[in-house]
Design a protein around this motif. Structure first.
Motif, PDB file in Angstrom:
ATOM      1  N   GLU A 159      15.848  45.626  20.074  1.00  0.00           N
ATOM      2  CA  GLU A 159      17.245  46.011  20.324  1.00  0.00           C
ATOM      3  C   GLU A 159      17.447  46.277  21.816  1.00  0.00           C
ATOM      4  OE1 GLU A 159      18.369  49.761  18.698  1.00  0.00           O
ATOM      5  OE2 GLU A 159      20.449  49.587  19.354  1.00  0.00           O
TER       6      GLU A 159
ATOM      7  N   GLU B  74      19.812  44.852  25.241  1.00  0.00           N
ATOM      8  CA  GLU B  74      20.572  45.599  26.257  1.00  0.00           C
ATOM      9  C   GLU B  74      20.109  45.225  27.668  1.00  0.00           C
ATOM     10  OE1 GLU B  74      20.955  49.704  23.545  1.00  0.00           O
ATOM     11  OE2 GLU B  74      19.644  49.638  25.302  1.00  0.00           O
TER      12      GLU B  74
ATOM     13  N   ASN C  94      24.857  47.766  17.608  1.00  0.00           N
ATOM     14  CA  ASN C  94      24.878  48.213  19.006  1.00  0.00           C
ATOM     15  C   ASN C  94      26.178  47.753  19.685  1.00  0.00           C
ATOM     16  OD1 ASN C  94      24.435  48.422  21.849  1.00  0.00           O
ATOM     17  ND2 ASN C  94      22.233  48.504  21.472  1.00  0.00           N
TER      18      ASN C  94
ATOM     19  N   ARG D 169      20.001  46.540  13.915  1.00  0.00           N
ATOM     20  CA  ARG D 169      20.184  47.423  15.076  1.00  0.00           C
ATOM     21  C   ARG D 169      21.028  46.740  16.148  1.00  0.00           C
ATOM     22  NH1 ARG D 169      16.036  51.825  15.121  1.00  0.00           N
ATOM     23  NH2 ARG D 169      17.056  52.362  17.084  1.00  0.00           N
TER      24      ARG D 169
END
Lengths: 313, 313
Positions: free
Chosen positions: B156, B160, B203, B199
């Protein structure tokens, strides 16, 4: 040999499958038979339309079709008269020496487990893919999607199963087994690949040459490429996309032509009590023809019996 | 910007690194400085031999070299005056805005963790690779080897971190994040990728577009490709081998030219308190030059500060 072919499987079925079956009759032995499974009236009229008057294609009626998007287990349970169910029925009853379909991949896999079942002693049947080599040879990679994650002992067995296939079908003497990994050195990789490495190394029935890397896929380091189905599937689809990219750029090369799924002849299911091949969903007549020839080759090599002999006897 | 370059790293060092540094001065801004780290007398004599008389290259002496085969942690602990140790020392002391080396990959990674360390809040720093796109753009794939296996929360976070890199360095607005998997549908893949999917989907700081497959590597489905280091490394090395295969066949194409590691500019280490780039072991002057330019671009984009701002503040 009697090769059962799902006439209803694939995005362009039954037109493409029927044309592919006719193409295959021109390349099979004279005494080989194709059992074309599907809606009898449709098949017969299309065989006539295509001018086929021979006796190598026999039609086996199936009133139902498992569609591409259907849930495999549910579809097979409910559609007992589907072409895939009938095909596996013929295989189980030894009325066919091999069965192939370009239909629902999951249904082909589940159908195998429901009917002919895994060979006793085989931990997890796998789907394999043939890999063209730069030198002109052919290798085999497994798994390419039946088992997303695999325990070390399953990867070890893929090394054995792949070796048996490479020996008897690809006719490679003492095939070299490589473990797909992120580095060549022993001790590289995930906990699972590290453990699998030790098991493969200790296995005296195979010719384990150690880890191989992504760059070794097309060279001659390994004839049998062992990996989990998650990794193998990504490698397979990445490789397949190369042919499309090169074609879109009008780049022609005999090596990359072998990446064309039409030439590959489908993916065999290994470790079951029968010879089964899964074709690409978008199969053209040429792809169907090559899938039938691959299935015939597996049957002639009696590969499924080799697995039985190795694990059950 | 002050770019530290390990003069001693790579199979063809220091000849290739020194020539690469000189090449880079022709492309950097006038006020950019290259800090060339290594044996001062050797570097100075080779700079002279190559006719370099400018002031953009400054030599920083390092009496030791970490060789390619050395154990990273051991080497860094023992060779405190090695070019890699000195380079990270400069980065930590903010005497350099970026550090790059084509030397021992493990030592580059361990050196980062010993010196500038991971950004607080970053679970696992990663090595990323730039991915050329058929449309002409560039994507980023991570991890490609720092973390063979990754927990869902790590994958995850790769989404990002890759998005931040894509936004600030590649200048992609709202970059699309794809999870490399064996099928497009939600629920496909391993236990880890299934959990990572959920996840990533939840997000709200990223633009998650779902699973992508091996065939999507070079198309525009995703700008940020998330995978564990085992998978990413295999994909990277397979892709790199394509350039060699095509070159061996004398097939030239601008798209596949981008697969030439010389053009790529190395692999950034992301999620650490500093800008660091790892080059290919066999780096030529052109590859070194592009690695320096990549490092300069990361420094100009202040990418490491973006990670700090995102995770530590």
């Amino acid at each position: 040999m009697r090769i059962a072919l799902d006439a209803m499987g694939g995005d362009f079925a039954p037109e493409a499958t029927i044309k592919g079956a006719i193409l295959a009759t021109q390349k099979l032995n004279e005494d080989d038979i194709i059992l074309l499974i599907g809606q009898e009236d449709v098949i017969k009229s299309q065989l006539a339309e295509n001018g086929y008057t021979g006796s190598q294609i026999q039609v086996v009626h199936a009133s139902q079709v498992i569609e591409m998007g259907e849930h495999p287990t549910k579809a097979l349970t409910q559609k007992t008269d589907s072409s895939i169910a009938i095909g596996y029925g013929l295989l189980k009853a030894q009325k066919a020496d091999a069965f192939c379909s370009a239909g629902n991949t999951g249904a082909m896999l589940v159908g195998a487990m429901f009917s002919v079942k895994a060979v006793e002693g085989v931990l997890r049947p796998s789907i394999a893919s043939l890999v063209p080599k730069l030198s002109g040879g052919i290798g085999i990679m497994l798994d390419v999607g039946a088992n997303a994650e695999c325990k070390p002992e399953v990867l070890e067995q893929f090394g054995e199963i792949g070796s048996i296939y490479a020996h008897y079908v690809l006719e490679i003497e003492n095939p070299k087994v490589g473990l797909m990994n992120l580095g060549e050195e022993e001790g590289k990789g995930t906990v699972v690949t590290q453990a699998a490495y030790q098991r493969l190394k200790a296995n005296t029935s195979i010719n384990f040459i150690g880890n191989i890397e992504g760059r070794d896929l097309f060279n001659d380091k390994a004839d049998v490429i062992v990996c989990d189905g998650y990794t193998g599937n990504i490698i397979l689809k990445l490789s397949e996309s190369l042919y499309d990219i090169l074609e879109s750029k009008n780049i022609k090369d005999p090596f990359f032509d072998k990446f064309n799924y039409e030439a590959v002849g489908g993916s065999p299911i290994l470790g079951i009590n029968g010879n089964a091949v899964i074709g690409h969903g978008v199969s053209t007549p040429r792809a169907i023809c090559n899938m039938v020839l691959h299935a015939q080759h597996m049957a002639t090599s009696r590969i499924s019996e080799r697995f039985k002999k190795n694990y059950s006897e």
